[in-house]
Design a protein around this motif. Structure first.
Motif, PDB file in Angstrom:
ATOM      1  N   GLN A  32     -10.192  -5.678   1.770  1.00 34.39           N
ATOM      2  CA  GLN A  32      -9.790  -5.010   0.520  1.00 34.39           C
ATOM      3  C   GLN A  32      -8.321  -5.217   0.197  1.00 34.39           C
ATOM      4  O   GLN A  32      -7.790  -4.597  -0.696  1.00 34.39           O
ATOM      5  N   MET A  33      -7.687  -6.086   0.967  1.00 31.58           N
ATOM      6  CA  MET A  33      -6.268  -6.328   0.719  1.00 31.58           C
ATOM      7  C   MET A  33      -6.111  -7.419  -0.311  1.00 31.58           C
ATOM      8  O   MET A  33      -6.745  -8.462  -0.223  1.00 31.58           O
ATOM      9  N   ILE A  34      -5.259  -7.150  -1.270  1.00 26.11           N
ATOM     10  CA  ILE A  34      -5.043  -8.120  -2.337  1.00 26.11           C
ATOM     11  C   ILE A  34      -3.642  -8.695  -2.183  1.00 26.11           C
ATOM     12  O   ILE A  34      -2.707  -7.966  -1.879  1.00 26.11           O
ATOM     13  N   GLY A  35      -3.505  -9.971  -2.440  1.00 26.18           N
ATOM     14  CA  GLY A  35      -2.178 -10.589  -2.401  1.00 26.18           C
ATOM     15  C   GLY A  35      -2.279 -12.071  -2.117  1.00 26.18           C
ATOM     16  O   GLY A  35      -3.028 -12.470  -1.230  1.00 26.18           O
TER      17      GLY A  35
ATOM     18  N   GLY B 208       5.891  -0.724   8.553  1.00 20.93           N
ATOM     19  CA  GLY B 208       6.169  -1.048   7.149  1.00 20.93           C
ATOM     20  C   GLY B 208       6.500   0.201   6.372  1.00 20.93           C
ATOM     21  O   GLY B 208       6.220   1.316   6.825  1.00 20.93           O
ATOM     22  N   ASP B 209       7.086   0.012   5.193  1.00 22.04           N
ATOM     23  CA  ASP B 209       7.477   1.146   4.349  1.00 22.04           C
ATOM     24  C   ASP B 209       6.256   1.940   3.903  1.00 22.04           C
ATOM     25  O   ASP B 209       5.124   1.500   4.064  1.00 22.04           O
ATOM     26  N   ASN B 210       6.545   3.065   3.280  1.00 20.58           N
ATOM     27  CA  ASN B 210       5.470   3.913   2.761  1.00 20.58           C
ATOM     28  C   ASN B 210       4.578   3.170   1.787  1.00 20.58           C
ATOM     29  O   ASN B 210       5.066   2.464   0.913  1.00 20.58           O
ATOM     30  N   GLY B 211       3.274   3.396   1.970  1.00 17.51           N
ATOM     31  CA  GLY B 211       2.333   2.858   0.998  1.00 17.51           C
ATOM     32  C   GLY B 211       2.269   1.349   0.935  1.00 17.51           C
ATOM     33  O   GLY B 211       1.934   0.784  -0.103  1.00 17.51           O
ATOM     34  N   THR B 212       2.583   0.671   2.005  1.00 16.11           N
ATOM     35  CA  THR B 212       2.507  -0.801   1.977  1.00 16.11           C
ATOM     36  C   THR B 212       1.130  -1.290   2.418  1.00 16.11           C
ATOM     37  O   THR B 212       0.860  -2.488   2.354  1.00 16.11           O
ATOM     38  N   GLY B 213       0.296  -0.388   2.882  1.00 14.62           N
ATOM     39  CA  GLY B 213      -1.062  -0.786   3.251  1.00 14.62           C
ATOM     40  C   GLY B 213      -1.314  -0.802   4.751  1.00 14.62           C
ATOM     41  O   GLY B 213      -2.209  -1.511   5.230  1.00 14.62           O
ATOM     42  N   LYS B 214      -0.579   0.003   5.496  1.00 12.44           N
ATOM     43  CA  LYS B 214      -0.724  -0.018   6.960  1.00 12.44           C
ATOM     44  C   LYS B 214      -2.125   0.407   7.389  1.00 12.44           C
ATOM     45  O   LYS B 214      -2.741  -0.216   8.256  1.00 12.44           O
ATOM     46  N   GLU B 215      -2.622   1.451   6.740  1.00  9.24           N
ATOM     47  CA  GLU B 215      -3.941   1.930   7.132  1.00  9.24           C
ATOM     48  C   GLU B 215      -5.030   0.911   6.777  1.00  9.24           C
ATOM     49  O   GLU B 215      -5.963   0.683   7.552  1.00  9.24           O
ATOM     50  N   LEU B 216      -4.845   0.301   5.616  1.00 14.24           N
ATOM     51  CA  LEU B 216      -5.797  -0.727   5.184  1.00 14.24           C
ATOM     52  C   LEU B 216      -5.870  -1.858   6.214  1.00 14.24           C
ATOM     53  O   LEU B 216      -6.940  -2.365   6.543  1.00 14.24           O
TER      54      LEU B 216
ATOM     55  N   HIS C 266      -6.409  -6.016 -10.162  1.00 20.28           N
ATOM     56  CA  HIS C 266      -7.326  -5.343  -9.248  1.00 20.28           C
ATOM     57  C   HIS C 266      -7.405  -3.843  -9.553  1.00 20.28           C
ATOM     58  O   HIS C 266      -8.490  -3.277  -9.685  1.00 20.28           O
ATOM     59  N   PHE C 267      -6.239  -3.221  -9.705  1.00 20.19           N
ATOM     60  CA  PHE C 267      -6.230  -1.780  -9.945  1.00 20.19           C
ATOM     61  C   PHE C 267      -6.720  -1.437 -11.360  1.00 20.19           C
ATOM     62  O   PHE C 267      -7.342  -0.399 -11.564  1.00 20.19           O
ATOM     63  N   LEU C 268      -6.442  -2.336 -12.311  1.00 16.07           N
ATOM     64  CA  LEU C 268      -6.941  -2.107 -13.671  1.00 16.07           C
ATOM     65  C   LEU C 268      -8.465  -2.094 -13.675  1.00 16.07           C
ATOM     66  O   LEU C 268      -9.099  -1.197 -14.236  1.00 16.07           O
TER      67      LEU C 268
ATOM     68  N   ASN D  99       5.721  -0.304  -2.423  1.00 17.22           N
ATOM     69  CA  ASN D  99       4.803   0.795  -2.361  1.00 17.22           C
ATOM     70  C   ASN D  99       3.645   0.544  -3.292  1.00 17.22           C
ATOM     71  O   ASN D  99       3.771   0.596  -4.525  1.00 17.22           O
ATOM     72  N   ILE D 100       2.511   0.267  -2.671  1.00 21.48           N
ATOM     73  CA  ILE D 100       1.347  -0.105  -3.461  1.00 21.48           C
ATOM     74  C   ILE D 100       0.676   1.119  -4.039  1.00 21.48           C
ATOM     75  O   ILE D 100       0.106   1.081  -5.110  1.00 21.48           O
ATOM     76  N   ARG D 101       0.803   2.206  -3.322  1.00 19.67           N
ATOM     77  CA  ARG D 101       0.203   3.444  -3.838  1.00 19.67           C
ATOM     78  C   ARG D 101       0.855   3.808  -5.169  1.00 19.67           C
ATOM     79  O   ARG D 101       0.179   4.223  -6.103  1.00 19.67           O
ATOM     80  N   GLU D 102       2.170   3.629  -5.233  1.00 16.30           N
ATOM     81  CA  GLU D 102       2.906   3.932  -6.460  1.00 16.30           C
ATOM     82  C   GLU D 102       2.411   3.047  -7.613  1.00 16.30           C
ATOM     83  O   GLU D 102       2.224   3.505  -8.735  1.00 16.30           O
ATOM     84  N   LEU D 103       2.189   1.792  -7.306  1.00 18.52           N
ATOM     85  CA  LEU D 103       1.688   0.865  -8.328  1.00 18.52           C
ATOM     86  C   LEU D 103       0.286   1.277  -8.775  1.00 18.52           C
ATOM     87  O   LEU D 103      -0.027   1.305  -9.961  1.00 18.52           O
ATOM     88  N   GLU D 104      -0.534   1.626  -7.815  1.00 18.53           N
ATOM     89  CA  GLU D 104      -1.908   2.023  -8.129  1.00 18.53           C
ATOM     90  C   GLU D 104      -1.903   3.260  -9.029  1.00 18.53           C
ATOM     91  O   GLU D 104      -2.613   3.319 -10.034  1.00 18.53           O
ATOM     92  N   ASN D 105      -1.060   4.233  -8.684  1.00 19.93           N
ATOM     93  CA  ASN D 105      -0.966   5.445  -9.498  1.00 19.93           C
ATOM     94  C   ASN D 105      -0.471   5.126 -10.902  1.00 19.93           C
ATOM     95  O   ASN D 105      -0.951   5.689 -11.885  1.00 19.93           O
TER      96      ASN D 105
HETATM   97  N1  LIG Z   1      -2.694  -5.365  -0.196  1.00 17.98           N
HETATM   98  C1  LIG Z   1      -3.310  -4.375  -0.834  1.00 17.98           C
HETATM   99  N2  LIG Z   1      -4.205  -4.642  -1.799  1.00 17.98           N
HETATM  100  C2  LIG Z   1      -4.820  -3.659  -2.451  1.00 17.98           C
HETATM  101  N3  LIG Z   1      -4.616  -2.367  -2.254  1.00 17.98           N
HETATM  102  C3  LIG Z   1      -3.751  -2.033  -1.301  1.00 17.98           C
HETATM  103  C4  LIG Z   1      -3.054  -3.013  -0.550  1.00 17.98           C
HETATM  104  N4  LIG Z   1      -2.250  -2.384   0.311  1.00 17.98           N
HETATM  105  C5  LIG Z   1      -2.435  -1.075   0.102  1.00 17.98           C
HETATM  106  N5  LIG Z   1      -3.345  -0.849  -0.851  1.00 17.98           N
HETATM  107  C6  LIG Z   1      -3.754   0.464  -1.357  1.00 17.98           C
HETATM  108  O1  LIG Z   1      -2.574   1.234  -1.453  1.00 17.98           O
HETATM  109  C7  LIG Z   1      -2.781   2.540  -0.967  1.00 17.98           C
HETATM  110  C8  LIG Z   1      -1.878   2.797   0.208  1.00 17.98           C
HETATM  111  O2  LIG Z   1      -2.295   2.052   1.326  1.00 17.98           O
HETATM  112  P1  LIG Z   1      -2.255   2.618   2.828  1.00 17.98           P
HETATM  113  O3  LIG Z   1      -2.643   4.048   2.856  1.00 17.98           O
HETATM  114  O4  LIG Z   1      -2.987   1.678   3.657  1.00 17.98           O
HETATM  115  O5  LIG Z   1      -0.685   2.487   3.052  1.00 17.98           O
HETATM  116  P2  LIG Z   1       0.203   3.105   4.235  1.00 17.98           P
HETATM  117  O6  LIG Z   1       1.200   2.065   4.537  1.00 17.98           O
HETATM  118  O7  LIG Z   1      -0.675   3.588   5.323  1.00 17.98           O
HETATM  119  O8  LIG Z   1       0.885   4.296   3.467  1.00 17.98           O
HETATM  120  P3  LIG Z   1       1.710   5.538   4.116  1.00 17.98           P
HETATM  121  O9  LIG Z   1       3.007   4.993   4.518  1.00 17.98           O
HETATM  122  O10 LIG Z   1       1.838   6.455   2.949  1.00 17.98           O
HETATM  123  O11 LIG Z   1       0.880   6.063   5.212  1.00 17.98           O
HETATM  124  C9  LIG Z   1      -4.238   2.636  -0.633  1.00 17.98           C
HETATM  125  O12 LIG Z   1      -4.917   3.161  -1.745  1.00 17.98           O
HETATM  126  C10 LIG Z   1      -4.651   1.204  -0.393  1.00 17.98           C
HETATM  127  O13 LIG Z   1      -6.001   1.004  -0.682  1.00 17.98           O
END
Ligand SMILES: Nc1ncnc2c1ncn2[C@@H]1O[C@H](COP(=O)(O)OP(=O)(O)OP(=O)(O)O)[C@@H](O)[C@H]1O
Ligand SMILES: [Mg+2]
Length: 550
Positions: free
Chosen positions: A202-205, A231-239, A387-389, A419-425
């Motif tokens: 589900q990672m885009i890039g 990585g910074d906040n919301g960069t997709g670490k959990e993903l 993707h988010f649109l 911060n991808i979460r910020e972009l998504e929001n």
């Molecule tokens: N490469 C990506 N492509 C698409 N969506 C992404 C990508 N990376 C992150 N996201 C989306 O962005 C949001 C934040 O991702 P995630 O929770 O994995 O980040 P995190 O680094 O764990 O954030 P935090 O630091 O807040 O814990 C999620 O909704 C995730 O689906």
């Protein structure tokens, strides 16, 4: 091809058009390469024309056809000519028109036409002849004549400024177009270069940092090694953690997330390692801990940098021994989990400070994954936004929307902290705010993004309106000063009359007179000096122009 639609959103261009209308009563038209007017909509009945002739001709079919045909023919001839600007007689025979080309690398992309003004007064015979022609075409003769009489007559000094400002409009259009093309070319080049993967699970890039990340994940997933994701906040670490698990041989077993920052120290042991019935008040039956739930699967230690030191010790013990004892239990249980940890904190610095154990750090940091921040891979913005649109429009069951080039430019200029979460929001917000409009313009962006100013070295160049501001401001002030100075002389210092002419308040005019130091006595003296100098053989006046002072 120029995106003509977008031009109305460019501040500098709008401002110039406004000034040209207000000062010179001229209407500015954008013609595309085929000579079609792109900034005039015949069905827009609200539009007000600064130029009295446009106000008379354009709302009527016959008048409109007459004028638009003239533009088209002009454009055809103009595109063949090697000059970049033209001053020509208008189709009515008494008015002047100025045209300036929009070109890029010598290619004709269109023109800016300013319609129109008169020099001196309208000759009666030419006006009569024109009125007759218009009458034959079915226009109201009297109204036409009235409009023609209201045309602004420009003196040579005004004409000079007028032409300069119109030429600036065409230059601005070229600059804007170049900026956009450069960006598109860069994005295109990058995508070609990496015809590789556009997404990974589900990672885009598509950017280089993401391609590197994907190949790293390929290798890591099949191994059993412990992984630390930073990585910074919301960069997709959990993903990323999920993706490692779901691509690993453990994918059919559980993926269990432990949020280390949310842990209550007292319940910690029991939560992580479980407990046996009766081991403490409230332990009414055996309970499996998170570690055991992840048996044969993956345990994801999120925010591992937020763990207390006590907890760090316990965790380390389990990781080293591969066994745990539930609270109140006597037997050790063997567990088989793969650990993935993530944090946005600088663990090395924490080790220095003594808040993170070095031995634990080395235990979890077998493979290290650094997740690139969004600001370092801006070329991924278009695919992420798409993707988010798509996601958001689908969820909200609205037709797929499009973000305009101008809004994209702003999004590029913004220094995304992580911060991808910020972009998504942000994208979700835009989908909501745009309502039924299929296009999303820059005015809907959150203020911090809308007001972003490009920093050099990222995303390709400064926003051009910014770059241009200084030059434009100077040019406009100079123009304003000259117009006021000339107007004061002409009206014999009748400020009320001049203010009305200029379309500003009397108080506003007085402020400007002050600002430009247009003191009556000083101006008189200058004029006398200039006149004397002219009589003595044409020495330049205070402006550096040859004796134009009246
Ligand atoms: N490469 C990506 N492509 C698409 N969506 C992404 C990508 N990376 C992150 N996201 C989306 O962005 C949001 C934040 O991702 P995630 O929770 O994995 O980040 P995190 O680094 O764990 O954030 P935090 O630091 O807040 O814990 C999620 O909704 C995730 O689906
Ligand atoms: Mg997270």
């Amino acid at each position: 091809m120029i995106n003509w639609e977008e031009l109305k959103h460019i501040h500098v261009i709008r401002k110039l058009q406004q000034i040209i209308g207000q000062w010179f009563y001229a209407e500015v038209f954008f013609l595309d390469e085929r000579g079609n007017v792109r900034n005039y909509d015949p069905y827009d009945r609200q539009r007000e024309f600064k130029n009295p002739l446009c106000g008379n001709l354009l709302p009527k079919d016959q008048g409109r056809e007459f004028l638009l045909n003239f533009f088209k023919e002009t454009s055809e001839r103009f595109s063949q000519d090697k000059e970049n600007s033209w001053v020509m007689n208008g189709p009515l025979g008494f008015e002047k028109v100025f045209a300036s080309k929009v070109t890029l690398d010598g290619e004709y992309l269109g023109a800016v036409i300013a319609y129109c003004h008169v020099e001196g007064s309208v000759p009666a015979d030419k006006l009569q002849a024109a009125a007759q022609v218009m009458e034959q075409r079915g226009m109201d003769r009297e109204l036409f004549e009235q409009a023609a009489q209201k045309m602004k007559s420009l003196n040579p000094a005004e004409v000079k400024y007028f032409y300069e400002l119109v030429a600036l409009v065409s230059q601005e259009i070229t600059t804007f177009h170049t900026e956009i093309s450069k960006r598109e070319a860069r994005i295109h080049a990058l995508s070609n270069q990496l015809e590789n993967r556009y997404s990974y699970n589900q990672m885009i890039g598509k950017s280089k940092p993401m391609q590197e990340l994907y190949s790293m994940l390929d290798k890591v997933s099949s191994s059993e090694a412990t992984v630390l994701i930073q990585g910074d906040n919301g960069t997709g670490k959990e993903l990323i953690a999920r993706s490692v698990h779901f691509n690993s041989p453990r994918k059919t077993a559980a993926f269990v997330t432990v949020n280390c920052s949310a842990f209550n120290e007292n319940l910690l042991d029991s939560e992580l390692f479980g407990h046996v019935k009766g081991s403490f008040t409230g332990a009414i039956k055996d309970k499996k801990g998170l570690f055991e739930s992840a048996h044969n699967g993956t345990l994801f230690l999120d925010e591992v940098g937020d763990m207390t030191l006590t907890m760090q010790v316990k965790l380390l013990r389990v990781l080293q021994q591969g066994t745990l004892t539930p609270v109140g239990g006597t037997e050790e249980r063997k567990i088989d989990v793969r650990v993935i940890a993530a944090t946005n904190r600088d663990l090395k610095a924490m080790i220095e400070e003594g808040t993170f154990r070095e031995d634990l750090y080395y235990r979890i940091n077998v493979i290290n994954i650094q997740v690139p921040a969004l600001r370092d891979r801006k070329e991924d913005l278009p695919v992420l936004i798409d993707h988010f649109l798509l996601k958001s429009c689908k969820e909200k069951e609205v037709p797929l929307k499009q973000i305009t080039a101008r809004a994209m430019e702003k999004i590029f200029d913004y220094q995304w902290p992580g911060n991808i979460r910020e972009l998504e929001n942000e994208v979700e917000r835009l989908v909501v705010l745009s309502g039924t409009d299929p296009k999303v313009g820059p005015e809907l962006l959150s203020p911090r993004i809308r007001d972003a100013v490009a920093s050099s070295g990222s995303g390709g160049g400064k926003s051009m309106s910014f770059k241009f501001a200084g030059k434009l401001k100077d040019a406009l002030e100079e123009l304003e000063k000259t117009m006021i100075k000339e107007g004061l002389r002409r009206t014999k210092w009748n400020k009320s009359k001049l203010a009305k002419e200029l379309g500003i308040s009397r108080a506003g005019l007085i402020m400007k007179v002050d600002k430009y130091g247009l003191d009556k006595r000083k101006l008189m003296r200058d004029a006398e000096l200039a006149a004397a100098a002219a009589a003595a053989g044409g020495i330049p006046n205070g402006n550096g122009n040859k004796g134009e002072a009246a």
